[in-house]
Design a protein around this motif. Structure first.
Motif, PDB file in Angstrom:
ATOM      1  N   LEU A   1       8.540   8.465   0.974  1.00  0.00           N
ATOM      2  CA  LEU A   1       8.144   7.662   2.128  1.00  0.00           C
ATOM      3  C   LEU A   1       7.518   6.357   1.681  1.00  0.00           C
ATOM      4  O   LEU A   1       7.681   5.330   2.328  1.00  0.00           O
ATOM      5  CB  LEU A   1       7.172   8.447   3.007  1.00  0.00           C
ATOM      6  CG  LEU A   1       6.709   7.698   4.249  1.00  0.00           C
ATOM      7  CD1 LEU A   1       7.874   7.474   5.195  1.00  0.00           C
ATOM      8  CD2 LEU A   1       5.596   8.431   4.953  1.00  0.00           C
ATOM      9  N   ASP A   2       6.835   6.406   0.552  1.00  0.00           N
ATOM     10  CA  ASP A   2       6.239   5.180   0.023  1.00  0.00           C
ATOM     11  C   ASP A   2       7.279   4.078  -0.034  1.00  0.00           C
ATOM     12  O   ASP A   2       7.023   2.928   0.310  1.00  0.00           O
ATOM     13  CB  ASP A   2       5.677   5.431  -1.382  1.00  0.00           C
ATOM     14  CG  ASP A   2       4.340   6.140  -1.304  1.00  0.00           C
ATOM     15  OD1 ASP A   2       3.780   6.202  -0.198  1.00  0.00           O
ATOM     16  OD2 ASP A   2       3.884   6.632  -2.332  1.00  0.00           O
ATOM     17  N   GLY A   3       8.469   4.437  -0.485  1.00  0.00           N
ATOM     18  CA  GLY A   3       9.526   3.453  -0.573  1.00  0.00           C
ATOM     19  C   GLY A   3       9.990   3.003   0.806  1.00  0.00           C
ATOM     20  O   GLY A   3      10.500   1.910   0.969  1.00  0.00           O
ATOM     21  N   MET A   4       9.802   3.856   1.763  1.00  0.00           N
ATOM     22  CA  MET A   4      10.252   3.613   3.125  1.00  0.00           C
ATOM     23  C   MET A   4       9.439   2.520   3.796  1.00  0.00           C
ATOM     24  O   MET A   4       9.966   1.659   4.491  1.00  0.00           O
ATOM     25  CB  MET A   4      10.081   4.922   3.914  1.00  0.00           C
ATOM     26  CG  MET A   4      10.921   5.021   5.126  1.00  0.00           C
ATOM     27  SD  MET A   4      12.575   5.630   4.783  1.00  0.00           S
ATOM     28  CE  MET A   4      13.355   4.211   4.043  1.00  0.00           C
ATOM     29  N   VAL A   5       8.145   2.594   3.602  1.00  0.00           N
ATOM     30  CA  VAL A   5       7.277   1.599   4.212  1.00  0.00           C
ATOM     31  C   VAL A   5       7.435   0.303   3.452  1.00  0.00           C
ATOM     32  O   VAL A   5       6.976   0.175   2.320  1.00  0.00           O
ATOM     33  CB  VAL A   5       5.813   2.061   4.188  1.00  0.00           C
ATOM     34  CG1 VAL A   5       4.920   0.920   4.616  1.00  0.00           C
ATOM     35  CG2 VAL A   5       5.633   3.252   5.100  1.00  0.00           C
ATOM     36  N   SER A   6       8.102  -0.648   4.048  1.00  0.00           N
ATOM     37  CA  SER A   6       8.474  -1.840   3.311  1.00  0.00           C
ATOM     38  C   SER A   6       7.340  -2.846   3.241  1.00  0.00           C
ATOM     39  O   SER A   6       7.286  -3.656   2.339  1.00  0.00           O
ATOM     40  CB  SER A   6       9.689  -2.498   3.961  1.00  0.00           C
ATOM     41  OG  SER A   6       9.315  -3.047   5.204  1.00  0.00           O
ATOM     42  N   ALA A   7       6.454  -2.810   4.205  1.00  0.00           N
ATOM     43  CA  ALA A   7       5.408  -3.815   4.201  1.00  0.00           C
ATOM     44  C   ALA A   7       4.341  -3.460   5.218  1.00  0.00           C
ATOM     45  O   ALA A   7       4.520  -2.550   6.036  1.00  0.00           O
ATOM     46  CB  ALA A   7       5.990  -5.178   4.543  1.00  0.00           C
ATOM     47  N   GLN A   8       3.253  -4.180   5.153  1.00  0.00           N
ATOM     48  CA  GLN A   8       2.269  -4.088   6.202  1.00  0.00           C
ATOM     49  C   GLN A   8       2.282  -5.393   6.964  1.00  0.00           C
ATOM     50  O   GLN A   8       2.716  -6.420   6.465  1.00  0.00           O
ATOM     51  CB  GLN A   8       0.895  -3.855   5.610  1.00  0.00           C
ATOM     52  CG  GLN A   8       0.664  -2.412   5.273  1.00  0.00           C
ATOM     53  CD  GLN A   8      -0.743  -2.235   4.774  1.00  0.00           C
ATOM     54  OE1 GLN A   8      -0.968  -1.770   3.669  1.00  0.00           O
ATOM     55  NE2 GLN A   8      -1.691  -2.633   5.616  1.00  0.00           N
TER      56      GLN A   8
ATOM     57  N   VAL B   1       0.828  -1.201   0.000  1.00  0.00           N
ATOM     58  CA  VAL B   1       0.000   0.000   0.000  1.00  0.00           C
ATOM     59  C   VAL B   1       0.865   1.254   0.000  1.00  0.00           C
ATOM     60  O   VAL B   1       1.823   1.357   0.750  1.00  0.00           O
ATOM     61  CB  VAL B   1      -0.929   0.013   1.225  1.00  0.00           C
ATOM     62  CG1 VAL B   1      -1.519   1.393   1.420  1.00  0.00           C
ATOM     63  CG2 VAL B   1      -2.030  -1.005   1.041  1.00  0.00           C
ATOM     64  N   ALA B   2       0.526   2.175  -0.842  1.00  0.00           N
ATOM     65  CA  ALA B   2       1.283   3.423  -0.918  1.00  0.00           C
ATOM     66  C   ALA B   2       0.791   4.412   0.121  1.00  0.00           C
ATOM     67  O   ALA B   2      -0.410   4.606   0.291  1.00  0.00           O
ATOM     68  CB  ALA B   2       1.156   4.030  -2.308  1.00  0.00           C
ATOM     69  N   CYS B   3       1.732   5.031   0.843  1.00  0.00           N
ATOM     70  CA  CYS B   3       1.357   6.033   1.830  1.00  0.00           C
ATOM     71  C   CYS B   3       0.623   7.193   1.169  1.00  0.00           C
ATOM     72  O   CYS B   3      -0.290   7.774   1.740  1.00  0.00           O
ATOM     73  CB  CYS B   3       2.597   6.584   2.523  1.00  0.00           C
ATOM     74  SG  CYS B   3       3.477   5.343   3.478  1.00  0.00           S
ATOM     75  N   SER B   4       1.089   7.510  -0.045  1.00  0.00           N
ATOM     76  CA  SER B   4       0.509   8.675  -0.710  1.00  0.00           C
ATOM     77  C   SER B   4      -0.974   8.473  -0.979  1.00  0.00           C
ATOM     78  O   SER B   4      -1.705   9.432  -1.206  1.00  0.00           O
ATOM     79  CB  SER B   4       1.268   8.962  -2.011  1.00  0.00           C
ATOM     80  OG  SER B   4       1.508   7.758  -2.713  1.00  0.00           O
ATOM     81  N   GLY B   5      -1.414   7.215  -0.944  1.00  0.00           N
ATOM     82  CA  GLY B   5      -2.822   6.978  -1.170  1.00  0.00           C
ATOM     83  C   GLY B   5      -3.577   6.621   0.092  1.00  0.00           C
ATOM     84  O   GLY B   5      -4.788   6.427   0.071  1.00  0.00           O
TER      85      GLY B   5
ATOM     86  N   ILE C   1       8.298   0.485   9.031  1.00  0.00           N
ATOM     87  CA  ILE C   1       9.243   1.482   8.550  1.00  0.00           C
ATOM     88  C   ILE C   1      10.643   1.077   8.972  1.00  0.00           C
ATOM     89  O   ILE C   1      11.043   1.345  10.098  1.00  0.00           O
ATOM     90  CB  ILE C   1       8.922   2.875   9.126  1.00  0.00           C
ATOM     91  CG1 ILE C   1       7.457   3.222   8.887  1.00  0.00           C
ATOM     92  CG2 ILE C   1       9.838   3.933   8.529  1.00  0.00           C
ATOM     93  CD1 ILE C   1       7.030   4.515   9.539  1.00  0.00           C
ATOM     94  N   PRO C   2      11.386   0.443   8.105  1.00  0.00           N
ATOM     95  CA  PRO C   2      12.730  -0.020   8.486  1.00  0.00           C
ATOM     96  C   PRO C   2      13.556   1.164   8.955  1.00  0.00           C
ATOM     97  O   PRO C   2      13.595   2.201   8.299  1.00  0.00           O
ATOM     98  CB  PRO C   2      13.281  -0.592   7.183  1.00  0.00           C
ATOM     99  CG  PRO C   2      12.093  -0.855   6.330  1.00  0.00           C
ATOM    100  CD  PRO C   2      11.074   0.166   6.716  1.00  0.00           C
ATOM    101  N   PHE C   3      14.219   1.001  10.071  1.00  0.00           N
ATOM    102  CA  PHE C   3      14.938   2.142  10.606  1.00  0.00           C
ATOM    103  C   PHE C   3      16.429   2.059  10.323  1.00  0.00           C
ATOM    104  O   PHE C   3      17.106   3.047  10.164  1.00  0.00           O
ATOM    105  CB  PHE C   3      14.734   2.234  12.118  1.00  0.00           C
ATOM    106  CG  PHE C   3      15.287   3.484  12.709  1.00  0.00           C
ATOM    107  CD1 PHE C   3      14.592   4.663  12.567  1.00  0.00           C
ATOM    108  CD2 PHE C   3      16.494   3.493  13.364  1.00  0.00           C
ATOM    109  CE1 PHE C   3      15.098   5.840  13.082  1.00  0.00           C
ATOM    110  CE2 PHE C   3      17.004   4.671  13.881  1.00  0.00           C
ATOM    111  CZ  PHE C   3      16.303   5.840  13.737  1.00  0.00           C
ATOM    112  N   GLY C   4      16.916   0.849  10.234  1.00  0.00           N
ATOM    113  CA  GLY C   4      18.342   0.575  10.161  1.00  0.00           C
ATOM    114  C   GLY C   4      19.134   1.538   9.310  1.00  0.00           C
ATOM    115  O   GLY C   4      19.440   2.643   9.733  1.00  0.00           O
TER     116      GLY C   4
END
Lengths: 246, 246
Positions: free
Chosen positions: A40-47, A16-20, A122-125
């Motif tokens: 940020l969309d790329g940042m959120v790796s998964a749900q 899922v895209a954050c932008s949506g 949101i992967p932080f590493g």
DNA sequence: CGCAGTTTTGACGTGTTTCAACTACTGTGG
DNA sequence: CCACAGTAGTTGAAACACGTCAAAACTGCG
């Protein structure tokens, strides 16, 4: 391709895209520009689906990701060295989990789902640490954490200066405000946590929470049926919360 | 060149480099590299002397700078809409002031010097917001704020789950630890704040603070002479702080 | 020296916890 | 579908910790 995981995942992981996301304005308040949002969309790796009762975070575990609550309800719990426990907060859609772990690189709280929930990972590493275009997001994080600090100040004020009825009233008001921001009714709510959880958060025993509810109801401010609460007199509740009776 | 300012500035503003400051490791803990430290030098625009009793920050004022305490001692104070006040924390050398204001762009606390103090001014406006090489510093800020959140969780735990004697014991332990990190003795300290300030911070009345001191002294754990405290039995104090008597 | 602010101490009142019993729900298996 | 057990919530009576009110001792400062 078979799933080696337990049945905690209810659906195939939708990217899922954050932008949506309809929660966008909550995760990323004041004007995070289109570019940053897209990034940020790329940042959120998964749900991830978290069933009720399961711990999404454990204190002591290395901080690998932050989580944004998409749906559902969490409590976070801190534990002192001597074993004393306390609920540190409740998180709902749009709230971030794991921020307190940034300092040490390890989580400092347990986060437990109080109902079946979904979170964005949101992967932080490396990414948040040394990314290239991280500026805007880091700034956003700063604001969010700052807001959290302000909120904690409010809780400390509450714990230090109010009697138990006032504390409960203030808690309910805050809660309805947050729920309202998510589009729920301002006058009817269903509590997701037990009396004990509330008591732990508010620094009182469950029996005292119960008595406080009874009292607020007797004043005609609330209608309480188990975890279903109807607020009959928001203004009166506000007044109770403001009256420092201690 | 005449000074249009009141006599709050005691010395001509010396342009002190952070990279040479003996507090460096406190302001900027774990490995902030030479480049970043050098850059921070440019960030600190000036030093400022704050005489005892004066407010460096006022709640509601626009956030123009953050401040790093160089010498001295501050308290921060939050005020509820209804006028209730509470001490939110005490800041000493190496601590940052103003972080809670980042969220809204306005300060949310008053910061009052409890003794003549000196602070480093860190302009927040443009520089920290859109600077070019800000990455490392922002990350540092994130860590600092995260640590603050962890600390606040500790305070909430304290307020919610401990009796007054335990609270005071825990407070004194924390305080000596911070002082020790600054190179002071771990067993002798001079309190900079009044009993009322402590009480406000710890959620108790000044009389109760006084009684708690008397009790700790009667247990042979402390020697109290006004604001001069000698810790006779650190281990015993630790035990008191850990015993949840409520 | 005297005065104002801070700290300590005492006696008393009250709010909250504690302990205990009882009731209302929730889910599970017969 | 009902009986049952387990969990969550409510209510009461007694104990006690903390707040309140009042006064006295101490400190620092003009």
């Amino acid at each position: 391709m078979p799933h080696p995981l337990p049945l905690s995942r209810q659906e195939p992981p939708p990217r899922v895209a954050c932008s949506g996301c309809h929660l966008r304005s909550l995760c990323l308040p004041q004007g995070l520009h289109a570019t940053a949002a897209a990034w940020l969309d790329g940042m959120v790796s998964a749900q991830l689906a978290v069933p009720r009762g399961q711990a999404l975070l454990r204190a002591g575990a290395p901080l690998e990701s932050l989580y944004a609550v998409r749906t559902g309800f969490f409590k976070t719990r801190v534990t002192a060295q001597d074993g004393r426990e306390q609920v540190a907060g409740f998180q709902m859609a749009g709230d971030l989990l794991g921020l307190a772990g940034i300092a040490s690189g390890r989580h400092t709280v347990d986060a437990v789902a109080l109902e079946d929930s979904q979170v964005c990972v949101i992967p932080f590493g490396r990414q948040l640490g040394v990314g290239a275009d991280v500026q805007a997001l880091q700034q956003q994080l700063l604001r969010i954490m700052s807001r959290l600090i302000v909120h904690d100040h409010g809780v400390m004020l509450l714990l230090g200066s109010l009697g138990v009825r006032e504390r409960l009233a203030a808690f309910l008001i805050r809660l309805t405000q947050r729920l309202q921001a998510l589009g729920y009714s301002a006058s009817a709510l269903v509590l997701r946590m037990t009396r004990e959880d509330m008591g732990s958060y508010l620094g009182m025993k469950e029996e005292t929470v119960s008595r406080a509810f009874t009292w607020l109801q007797a004043q005609g401010l609330l209608e309480v049926r188990q975890r279903e609460i109807r607020i009959l007199d928001p203004q009166g509740l506000q007044q109770v919360a403001a009256a420092g009776s201690r």
